[in-house]
Design a protein around this motif. Structure first.
Motif: not given
Length: 477
Positions: A294-313
């Protein structure tokens, strides 16, 4: 909103609204319809954390309303609908109405939100759906999506994980849902192929036996008018996908060692079901180790912020589905915009790879809740439905039981954040990632049958409410 505030002050009203809806399904005439709507209005108002652009602007402002309403309703609105007695509940409605009047007046005095706008927010409860990570078992979700469309209920927000993320972005591509077209989309993946030879040194993914490339099969469906691929922000329905970032120390061995675990046995998706038991044991051991770090595994919700929302779906869904050792995902070498976004994330968080979201959370309801409370839909009046297909771990999935149990346990951390949860009992095999059309249709039919009761409950919970001025007269004893 802080989690403890949500659990103590907001969640009881969400549970109360569901109990009231279940009671209505059992006994539609147990109270006068307008008095029921008045109760529903009060419960929805108590769940509202913000009425404007700023998060949590109602948390403290109507805190006394929530406390007094909870004290008033707790004895007469238990979470077990069979214990709801209509007579004592009905006697409290005039007092509930007075509390609502006072809360509305406090909101108006503060200038947080105009009364017509408040009525509009509470009238329409939004639907957010989490499609859990379940590999091939997740196709059972198609039956649920079709059932909602037939009822005229369209999801406002989708969050996907692993194969659930692929279904989420396919569903979010257009506002209208057509199951036949979705069948065709999945068949395109099967016929055109979504896997190709791996890159021995991927930039952002972890090395794997096969490279997952959703653009290869679905790229023309997601083509942007300006050229290139449509981003998460350009989907017609709001959609985010969960990936897992691996930090320093997450990998017990070298990055390349993960690919070597199965590269001699896996040459295409059809080989998955035929993998040797010894190979599966090696993979499962490595994945369990990752999931528990758990200490080295990080969840990342792609799309929930303006930057990652620009990633190709499609690329975002690919990362979310990249099971370590089996599949790798990466962006095209000429995608400078995505590279800039990911470079910044990798530098800030010191990631060594981006992989399957299920390692962080199998049913990421908490991350969906955080995005909703941060204003993902604008309105904070919503219901969060979690769909899960990992109930059964026997049969063909037996060698995977340790992994399935480990990642299924992550759902315990999300349990407090979903409003409704359906764990499908008759899901397709876990390793049947891209099934034949016949098996796909069978999964959808099974899903629709299991979802039927939940669908009817949703119809009741999401039913629109009239403005307060139409309800207030019905509060009289």
């Amino acid at each position: 909103m802080e989690v403890n505030v949500f659990l103590d002050e907001f969640r009881p009203f969400r549970r109360g609204e569901i109990a009231l809806a279940r009671k209505l399904r059992e006994s539609p005439a147990f109270l006068h319809p307008r008095r029921i709507d008045l109760l529903r209005y009060a419960l929805r108002l108590a769940q509202l954390s913000s009425g404007g652009d700023q998060p949590d602007d109602l948390v403290d402002r109507i805190g006394s309303f929530r406390l007094r309403l909870l004290q008033m309703l707790s004895p007469v609105l238990p979470t077990d609908p069979e214990r709801i007695d209509p007579e004592p509940l009905d006697r409290r409605i005039p007092k509930v109405a007075r509390l609502v009047e006072q809360a509305r007046a406090a909101i108006a005095r503060a200038g947080v939100i105009a009364e017509p706008r408040l009525d509009a927010i509470l009238a329409e409860k939004r639907l957010a759906i989490v499609l859990g990570g379940a590999a091939g078992s997740g196709y059972v979700f198609l039956g649920a999506l079709e059932s909602l469309e037939k009822m005229g209920i369209r999801p406002d927000y989708l969050v996907g994980c692993s194969v659930g993320s692929i279904l989420a972005v396919i569903r979010a591509r257009t506002r209208d849902f057509d199951l036949e077209k979705l069948f065709a989309d999945v068949q395109r993946i099967r016929e055109r192929g979504v896997f190709r030879a791996p890159d021995p040194n991927p930039r952002y993914g972890l090395p794997g036996a096969l490279r997952i490339d959703l653009r290869q099969a679905l790229g023309d469906l997601f083509a942007a008018p300006r050229g290139g691929q449509r981003s998460l922000a350009e989907m017609e329905l709001a959609v985010d996908v969960l990936a897992t970032g691996l930090g320093p120390g997450a990998l017990a061995g070298s990055r390349e060692a993960y690919a070597r675990m199965v590269d001699a046995d896996l040459h295409g998706v059809g080989d998955l079901a035929e993998l040797k038991r010894s190979t599966l044991v090696r993979v499962v051991g490595a994945l369990v180790s990752l999931a528990m770090s758990r200490r080295v595994v990080t969840p990342l919700l792609l799309g929930s912020d303006p930057a990652t929302a620009q990633l190709a779906a499609l690329d975002a869904a690919g990362f979310s589905s990249a099971i370590p050792a089996l599949f790798q995902c990466d962006i095209p070498a000429d995608d400078a915009q995505s590279a800039a976004i990911l470079d910044r994330i990798f530098e800030e968080r010191r990631f060594v790879g981006l992989v399957d979201g299920a390692l962080s959370s199998l049913v990421p309801a908490r991350y969906a809740w955080e995005a909703l409370e941060a204003g993902r839909l604008g309105s904070r009046s919503y219901l969060l439905l979690a769909l899960d297909a990992m109930a059964e771990t026997g049969g063909v999935n037996t060698p995977l039981v340790p992994l399935l149990r480990t990642i299924s346990a992550t759902a315990d951390r999300d349990r407090a954040f979903w409003d409704l949860h359906l764990n499908f009992r008759n899901a397709p095999p876990f390793l049947d990632l891209f099934p034949t059309e016949a098996r796909l249709r069978r999964a959808a039919r099974s899903g629709a049958r299991e979802f039927a009761e939940t669908a009817e409950l949703l119809r009741t919970i999401l039913a629109p409410l009239p403005p307060w001025k139409e309800l207030a007269p019905h509060a009289r004893s």
